[in-house]
Scaffold this motif. Sequence first.
Motif, short mmCIF file in Angstrom:
data_model
loop_
_atom_site.label_atom_id
_atom_site.label_comp_id
_atom_site.label_asym_id
_atom_site.label_seq_id
_atom_site.Cartn_x
_atom_site.Cartn_y
_atom_site.Cartn_z
N LEU A 16 33.22 25.06 -0.26
CA LEU A 16 32.25 24.86 0.66
C LEU A 16 30.80 24.42 0.23
O LEU A 16 30.02 23.77 0.73
CB LEU A 16 32.07 25.86 1.76
CG LEU A 16 33.38 25.78 2.70
CD1 LEU A 16 33.39 27.00 3.79
CD2 LEU A 16 33.50 24.46 3.53
N ALA A 17 30.20 25.38 -0.68
CA ALA A 17 29.03 25.36 -1.29
C ALA A 17 28.90 24.18 -2.21
O ALA A 17 27.81 23.52 -1.85
CB ALA A 17 28.90 26.82 -2.39
N ALA A 68 28.50 26.13 -8.62
CA ALA A 68 29.70 25.99 -7.45
C ALA A 68 30.85 25.63 -7.99
O ALA A 68 32.05 25.87 -7.79
CB ALA A 68 29.23 25.41 -6.14
N ALA A 96 37.51 29.23 -1.41
CA ALA A 96 36.88 28.24 -0.26
C ALA A 96 35.48 28.34 -0.22
O ALA A 96 35.11 27.32 0.26
CB ALA A 96 37.73 29.12 1.03
N GLY A 97 34.87 29.52 -0.26
CA GLY A 97 33.66 29.71 -0.24
C GLY A 97 32.84 28.84 -1.17
O GLY A 97 31.76 27.96 -1.09
N ALA A 98 33.23 28.92 -2.46
CA ALA A 98 32.54 28.04 -3.71
C ALA A 98 32.78 26.70 -3.24
O ALA A 98 31.89 25.79 -3.57
CB ALA A 98 33.51 28.57 -4.84
N GLY A 157 39.64 33.28 -0.51
CA GLY A 157 38.41 33.39 0.31
C GLY A 157 37.24 33.01 -0.65
O GLY A 157 36.46 32.17 -0.13
N ALA A 158 37.21 33.57 -1.90
CA ALA A 158 36.13 32.96 -2.68
C ALA A 158 36.24 31.67 -3.06
O ALA A 158 35.29 30.98 -3.28
CB ALA A 158 36.16 34.05 -4.04
#
Length: 203
Positions: A47-48, A29, A43-45, A40-41
């Motif tokens: 959060l992970a 991550a 932000a997802g990384a 967006g990608a």
Amino acid sequence: MAGSGAVQLAPRLPGAGAAWLLAGACLLALAALMRLRQRGAKAGAALALGMCAGLLNAGAQAQWRLDDGLADAHQDAVSRLVLRIAELPDGDAGGQRFVAEPAEPAPPGIPSRIQVSWQAPPGAQGGLPALMPGQVWRMALVLRRPRGLLNPDGADAEGRLFARGVRAVGQVRGQPRLVADRPWATPGVAIERARHRVREGLR
């Protein structure tokens, strides 16, 4: 926070294999967070990464606390230890209770924090000596694992001690001997010593 909360809801702590998987997921991550360009990608990384780090941190701290328990060999046995008073003692001339930490390397199976109860002998003149955070005592203790009443509507004494890192309770036997006084041993001890002086002033 979600990762830490997930550990609290799990029926058991993750084992060593799961911990290595979580550590690898954290690294993946982090690598993705550094390489990705889309918001967006990223932000997802992020959060992970946070979820994996929370799981890993909470699981490791919980396992460390469990591993710090009193060993069977020391249960209901007399242990001779050199302990430093780590928190403000509570009690009166007839008895004192305080949290102590080993001031010297302790035998394997002795927890890093012990709640000590010291009762004055019957008919003792003058009661107990003045106890202050930072004092180092050589003493013999009968050690036991913390236990509390199983009343669903009452206070959870065992859980409260566990949360404070206290993994054994000890009853003083014989006459302890003061070895040293180190009020600046750690920042925590220095703060507790200052609290002791404030309390004495109020009294």
